[in-house]
Design an enzyme around this catalytic site. Sequence first.
Site, PDB file in Angstrom:
ATOM      1  N   ALA A  61       0.845  -1.184   0.000  1.00 45.33           N
ATOM      2  CA  ALA A  61       0.000   0.000   0.000  1.00 45.33           C
ATOM      3  C   ALA A  61       0.886   1.242   0.000  1.00 45.33           C
ATOM      4  O   ALA A  61       2.067   1.174   0.313  1.00 45.33           O
ATOM      5  CB  ALA A  61      -0.875  -0.006   1.243  1.00 45.33           C
ATOM      6  N   GLU A  99      -2.097  -9.146  -2.746  1.00 43.11           N
ATOM      7  CA  GLU A  99      -3.560  -9.266  -2.835  1.00 43.11           C
ATOM      8  C   GLU A  99      -4.056  -8.988  -4.251  1.00 43.11           C
ATOM      9  O   GLU A  99      -5.027  -9.575  -4.704  1.00 43.11           O
ATOM     10  CB  GLU A  99      -4.224  -8.338  -1.811  1.00 43.11           C
ATOM     11  CG  GLU A  99      -4.010  -8.841  -0.392  1.00 43.11           C
ATOM     12  CD  GLU A  99      -4.472  -7.852   0.656  1.00 43.11           C
ATOM     13  OE1 GLU A  99      -3.892  -6.754   0.714  1.00 43.11           O
ATOM     14  OE2 GLU A  99      -5.423  -8.162   1.393  1.00 43.11           O
ATOM     15  N   GLU A 106       1.319  -7.040   6.790  1.00 42.90           N
ATOM     16  CA  GLU A 106       0.490  -6.039   7.475  1.00 42.90           C
ATOM     17  C   GLU A 106       0.507  -6.192   8.992  1.00 42.90           C
ATOM     18  O   GLU A 106       0.408  -5.221   9.732  1.00 42.90           O
ATOM     19  CB  GLU A 106      -0.963  -6.129   6.987  1.00 42.90           C
ATOM     20  CG  GLU A 106      -1.191  -5.640   5.572  1.00 42.90           C
ATOM     21  CD  GLU A 106      -0.943  -6.696   4.503  1.00 42.90           C
ATOM     22  OE1 GLU A 106      -0.304  -7.732   4.801  1.00 42.90           O
ATOM     23  OE2 GLU A 106      -1.378  -6.479   3.354  1.00 42.90           O
ATOM     24  N   GLY A 109      -0.844  -5.316  -0.258  1.00 47.59           N
ATOM     25  CA  GLY A 109      -1.803  -5.120  -1.344  1.00 47.59           C
ATOM     26  C   GLY A 109      -1.269  -5.626  -2.674  1.00 47.59           C
ATOM     27  O   GLY A 109      -2.039  -5.995  -3.562  1.00 47.59           O
TER      28      GLY A 109
END
Length: 700
Positions: free
Chosen positions: A66, A108, A128, A105
């Site tokens: 992120a 992901e 995370e 992310g």
Amino acid sequence: MVALTEMVALEQRGDIALILVDNPPVNALSHGVRLGLLKGFEQVAADDSVKGVVLACRGRTFIAGADITEFGKPAKTPGLEEPQVAMENCPKPVVAAIHGTALGGGLEIAMCAHYRVGAPAARYGQPEVKLGLIPGAGGTQRLPRVTGVAKALEMCAIGDPIGSEEALATGLIDKIIEGDLIDGAVAYAEELVAAAAPLKKIRDRDEKIDEARADRSVFDAFRKRIARKTRNFEAPAKNVDLIEATLDVSFDEGIKQEQAAFQTLMAGRQSEAQRYYFFSEREAAKVPDIPRETPLRDVKSVGILGAGTMGGGIAMNFLNAGIPVKIVERDKDALDRGIDVVRKNYQRSAKSGRFTMEQVEERMSLLEPGTDKSVFGEVDMVIEAVFELMPLKKTIFAELDGIAREGAILATNTSALNVNEIAAVTKRPEDVIGTHFFSPANVMKLLEIVRAEKTAPDVLATTLKVAKAIGKVPAVVGVAPGFVGNRMLAQRGIEAETMIMEGAPPAQVDSVLYGFGMPMGPFAMSDLAGLDVGWDPDNTSSRTIREALCESGRRGQKNGRGYYTYDPETRAPTPDPEVLEIIRGFAEKRGVAHRDDITDEEILDRCLLPMANMGAKSLEEGKAMRSSDIDVVWVNGYGWPVYEGGPMFWAEGQGLDTVAAKITAYGAKLGGEHWELSPLIEKLASEGKSFQELEPQAIR
Ligand SMILES: NC(=O)c1ccc[n+]([C@@H]2O[C@H](COP(=O)([O-])OP(=O)(O)OC[C@H]3O[C@@H](n4cnc5c(N)ncnc54)[C@H](O)[C@@H]3O)[C@@H](O)[C@H]2O)c1
């Protein structure tokens, strides 16, 4: 090539569309990337000339996570879910081509492709949890469906990444591509198109979840495994719960639960502290009055004087980094003992599988032991780690001044002595610096770098670089008794001691601090270190409780009796009535009135407030550059729980006005210099400001 946004481009190679992310330095998932991905997948879905798609990144890595600079700001659409859905629902096979790191992310996103290929050196992870979070874009729901729950638990709840071999073995990627990654991925996409391969959506895959349904014991076993390391942390357990939920709820329901948990954690204090801490560590390596382009000195070899507890451990750091070390002791016996400890430490690591025996030998071969200091004429940096005695250190630095070559850095590992005084005995005080390692020096991450009055900027900058090379987390501090960390520790020590005299049992004080998240309380720590450190049996007269305990034969863990009595088998501590008697006798002699009403809250306040007060005084005096550096010292050097940010962050969380009022009130009742309110806290509290708003300052 068409630019979809300033960060994402679309290119066609035959039948295959290539969506290319270019957002240096790490292709973070900034708004422009999310928007570009959404546009790209919408376009390729509608374009009949496209039969397959490759998602790849320019630069040194795949999407590495992120954009954490967007954390805490209002969300900008599209979020991550829209491009993810567009990608997963793309009617043509999508291949994610991964090099560098696919983290958070990034992974992901990759898990929304129908297939994944990786460069041999690529790494994949959901880190995370290290920021007090869970993967918030499907990670907890997709990862177990592709790797199986055991690996997903490790990746999400511990947060360590895996490499391509493991990713291939667990099914996270479908192929490792040697050679040009994009060419390989395009060729792979062409094969998939030619074979009319199915569009494999991880969300619909159930086979690995089914395996876990058949045997759910993996969850409890995992919870037990991480219990001690993750004590008091919220995020690891949440990760486990969400992965377990994949067994019981639909994918969409799982995503809903994941998003709700993500929001809760993101808004919580633990993640705020962990994110603050993440940035604090990065900041700590920057020195405001030393330009980044300062030319550095070369440190290719190191000399260490003293092969005791610290010298040996310090040497291991350099050997591990492949830097040769000449270690010198005062005589052969002490030298042999020291080298033996180093070797045994390495052998223990080899036994536990952390190193191979070859690696041990490789490291030992970089170590050159001796008893003649003149070899220090050949090294780039000398670190002194002899006894903590000022006259000895002065003699040694005067000698080193005559031996070391011009430009060599002369460092002392003193834990409290005045580095200016040590530097003053040399003709080159600009080359002298403090490198305060923490014990055990081969394990503890913190390095307090002591910038003395005359330390040259390039010596400091070089020492910071050395710290990084040997895997330490540096914090620059100024010359003060005990520097930053031990000076604060001493304040806590005063109050802990006073409270046991007033009637709080040592076990109560320890359990409050342990409950707060410290690895152990002050009395357990003293027992571990040995109560007789610095105790002189020929000159003892019960001046402190510790001395009184030594006099009654209590030495700490080493002889099974200290503030606690230790089980000879299990080493489990039990409070001992004899200790309480000794304390009570001591307190009576001192005229300290006994109280039965010391609460846990009072203990926490009286231990932590004087620490923050002293931290603030260190800032006022210019002994620390920023409050967050002080927090770095405490998290890395003393095990302050990272979910509490550090003592300065903790104080800000209490509200500096509350902190000021409490310190003033305790000071009025208890007296003592450590309760004199720091003018800086007083000023910030009255202005409604925080430590974090202060500009970084130079060390004075
Ligand atoms: N032990 C800790 O937890 C700790 C932590 C941080 C800093 N320090 C500091 O590190 C330094 C060393 O501490 P330590 O715990 O390793 O002590 P130690 O007693 O274990 O080791 C000191 C070593 O220095 C050697 N030595 C003494 N005089 C010498 C000389 N003239 N020439 C060569 N070698 C000589 C001794 O033989 C001994 O092996 C001290 O300044 C101490 O304050 C210690």
